[in-house]
Design a protein around this motif. Sequence first.
Motif, PDB file in Angstrom:
ATOM      1  N   ASN A 171       0.829  -1.210   0.000  1.00 50.75           N
ATOM      2  CA  ASN A 171       0.000   0.000   0.000  1.00 50.75           C
ATOM      3  C   ASN A 171       0.863   1.261   0.000  1.00 50.75           C
ATOM      4  OD1 ASN A 171      -2.413  -1.365  -0.117  1.00 50.75           O
ATOM      5  ND2 ASN A 171      -2.861  -1.164   2.061  1.00 50.75           N
ATOM      6  N   ILE A 172       1.917   1.263   0.784  1.00 51.85           N
ATOM      7  CA  ILE A 172       2.814   2.423   0.806  1.00 51.85           C
ATOM      8  C   ILE A 172       3.444   2.614  -0.573  1.00 51.85           C
ATOM      9  CG2 ILE A 172       4.966   3.358   1.745  1.00 51.85           C
ATOM     10  CD1 ILE A 172       4.242   1.822   4.381  1.00 51.85           C
ATOM     11  N   ILE A 173       3.932   1.526  -1.147  1.00 50.51           N
ATOM     12  CA  ILE A 173       4.609   1.601  -2.446  1.00 50.51           C
ATOM     13  C   ILE A 173       3.648   2.054  -3.547  1.00 50.51           C
ATOM     14  CG2 ILE A 173       5.733   0.219  -4.238  1.00 50.51           C
ATOM     15  CD1 ILE A 173       6.854  -1.495  -1.805  1.00 50.51           C
ATOM     16  N   LYS A 174       2.449   1.496  -3.587  1.00 51.19           N
ATOM     17  CA  LYS A 174       1.512   1.798  -4.665  1.00 51.19           C
ATOM     18  C   LYS A 174       0.792   3.135  -4.499  1.00 51.19           C
ATOM     19  CE  LYS A 174       0.307  -2.675  -6.556  1.00 51.19           C
ATOM     20  NZ  LYS A 174      -0.816  -3.576  -6.870  1.00 51.19           N
ATOM     21  N   TYR A 175       0.477   3.508  -3.252  1.00 54.23           N
ATOM     22  CA  TYR A 175      -0.390   4.669  -3.050  1.00 54.23           C
ATOM     23  C   TYR A 175       0.221   5.790  -2.210  1.00 54.23           C
ATOM     24  CZ  TYR A 175      -3.551   0.934  -4.405  1.00 54.23           C
ATOM     25  OH  TYR A 175      -4.132  -0.125  -5.054  1.00 54.23           O
ATOM     26  N   GLY A 176       1.355   5.552  -1.585  1.00 54.31           N
ATOM     27  CA  GLY A 176       1.890   6.528  -0.648  1.00 54.31           C
ATOM     28  C   GLY A 176       2.947   7.462  -1.185  1.00 54.31           C
ATOM     29  N   GLN A 177       3.328   7.291  -2.450  1.00 52.49           N
ATOM     30  CA  GLN A 177       4.373   8.151  -3.003  1.00 52.49           C
ATOM     31  C   GLN A 177       3.919   9.606  -2.961  1.00 52.49           C
ATOM     32  OE1 GLN A 177       7.342   6.849  -3.828  1.00 52.49           O
ATOM     33  NE2 GLN A 177       6.637   4.779  -3.476  1.00 52.49           N
ATOM     34  N   ASP A 178       4.836  10.475  -2.597  1.00 54.60           N
ATOM     35  CA  ASP A 178       4.531  11.900  -2.464  1.00 54.60           C
ATOM     36  C   ASP A 178       5.228  12.657  -3.595  1.00 54.60           C
ATOM     37  OD1 ASP A 178       3.554  14.239  -1.486  1.00 54.60           O
ATOM     38  OD2 ASP A 178       4.846  14.330   0.260  1.00 54.60           O
ATOM     39  N   GLY A 179       4.565  12.701  -4.750  1.00 54.99           N
ATOM     40  CA  GLY A 179       5.142  13.399  -5.898  1.00 54.99           C
ATOM     41  C   GLY A 179       6.352  12.673  -6.445  1.00 54.99           C
ATOM     42  N   ASP A 180       7.364  13.421  -6.815  1.00 55.78           N
ATOM     43  CA  ASP A 180       8.584  12.856  -7.391  1.00 55.78           C
ATOM     44  C   ASP A 180       9.576  12.409  -6.335  1.00 55.78           C
ATOM     45  OD1 ASP A 180       7.639  13.272  -9.942  1.00 55.78           O
ATOM     46  OD2 ASP A 180       8.542  15.267 -10.113  1.00 55.78           O
ATOM     47  N   ARG A 181       9.316  12.768  -5.093  1.00 60.22           N
ATOM     48  CA  ARG A 181      10.238  12.426  -4.016  1.00 60.22           C
ATOM     49  C   ARG A 181      10.160  10.930  -3.692  1.00 60.22           C
ATOM     50  NH1 ARG A 181       8.328  14.693   1.082  1.00 60.22           N
ATOM     51  NH2 ARG A 181       8.334  12.643   1.989  1.00 60.22           N
ATOM     52  N   GLU A 182      11.303  10.283  -3.577  1.00 63.25           N
ATOM     53  CA  GLU A 182      11.361   8.851  -3.244  1.00 63.25           C
ATOM     54  C   GLU A 182      10.884   8.649  -1.806  1.00 63.25           C
ATOM     55  OE1 GLU A 182      12.072   4.795  -3.796  1.00 63.25           O
ATOM     56  OE2 GLU A 182      12.149   6.384  -5.283  1.00 63.25           O
TER      57      GLU A 182
ATOM     58  N   LYS B   1       3.010  10.528   1.549  1.00 65.84           N
ATOM     59  CA  LYS B   1       1.967  11.487   1.896  1.00 65.84           C
ATOM     60  C   LYS B   1       1.162  10.978   3.090  1.00 65.84           C
ATOM     61  CE  LYS B   1      -0.731   9.789  -1.987  1.00 65.84           C
ATOM     62  NZ  LYS B   1      -1.217  10.095  -3.311  1.00 65.84           N
ATOM     63  N   PRO B   2       0.622  11.896   3.880  1.00 66.19           N
ATOM     64  CA  PRO B   2      -0.128  11.489   5.081  1.00 66.19           C
ATOM     65  C   PRO B   2      -1.300  10.581   4.734  1.00 66.19           C
ATOM     66  CG  PRO B   2       0.248  13.860   5.076  1.00 66.19           C
ATOM     67  CD  PRO B   2       0.670  13.342   3.728  1.00 66.19           C
ATOM     68  N   PHE B   3      -1.409   9.470   5.475  1.00 65.06           N
ATOM     69  CA  PHE B   3      -2.535   8.554   5.272  1.00 65.06           C
ATOM     70  C   PHE B   3      -2.667   7.641   6.471  1.00 65.06           C
ATOM     71  CE2 PHE B   3      -4.454   4.568   3.724  1.00 65.06           C
ATOM     72  CZ  PHE B   3      -5.661   5.077   3.278  1.00 65.06           C
ATOM     73  N   ASP B   4      -3.824   7.707   7.128  1.00 62.09           N
ATOM     74  CA  ASP B   4      -4.139   6.825   8.254  1.00 62.09           C
ATOM     75  C   ASP B   4      -4.963   5.660   7.705  1.00 62.09           C
ATOM     76  OD1 ASP B   4      -5.162   5.474  10.443  1.00 62.09           O
ATOM     77  OD2 ASP B   4      -5.809   7.279  11.499  1.00 62.09           O
ATOM     78  N   PRO B   5      -4.348   4.506   7.505  1.00 59.76           N
ATOM     79  CA  PRO B   5      -5.088   3.399   6.888  1.00 59.76           C
ATOM     80  C   PRO B   5      -6.261   2.920   7.731  1.00 59.76           C
ATOM     81  CG  PRO B   5      -3.000   2.624   7.764  1.00 59.76           C
ATOM     82  CD  PRO B   5      -2.995   4.127   7.880  1.00 59.76           C
TER      83      PRO B   5
END
Length: 140
Positions: free
Chosen positions: A50-61, A84-88
Amino acid sequence: MAANLTLNMEAQLTEIERIHAAVKILSQAEGWPPELLFQIELVLEEIGTNIIKYGQDGDRETDINITLTSDSTSLRLEIVDSGKPFDPFAEAPPPDLDSPIPDRPIGGLGVHLVQELMDESYYRREDGMNKVTLIKHKSV
């Protein structure tokens, strides 16, 4: 005495296998039952994916750090990411468990599974990082 495992991973799906291998080594050293290993691997895969697929914050790794602490009574997983902020546990859609599978919307089932497998689950946003803490009590 507690056993600790700390892993830093890149936000790439290929890293999941490396995480599984490291957790398996720890589980063998600690004598975990196969069911416990399966549950921990499944939870780490779900949160990591989930972090890998949906948590990317723009171009920043996005950096992902995992700490697993195993003692005689419990396992504690801490998964920290710079995405990016996300409380699953509050923001993931609730899973539709009643509709026929082809009619169910995508989303929420993995987080639901994580909460079902773990005894405690927490999220906090701190210092610009997502921090998920999961605890599994070992059976006596």
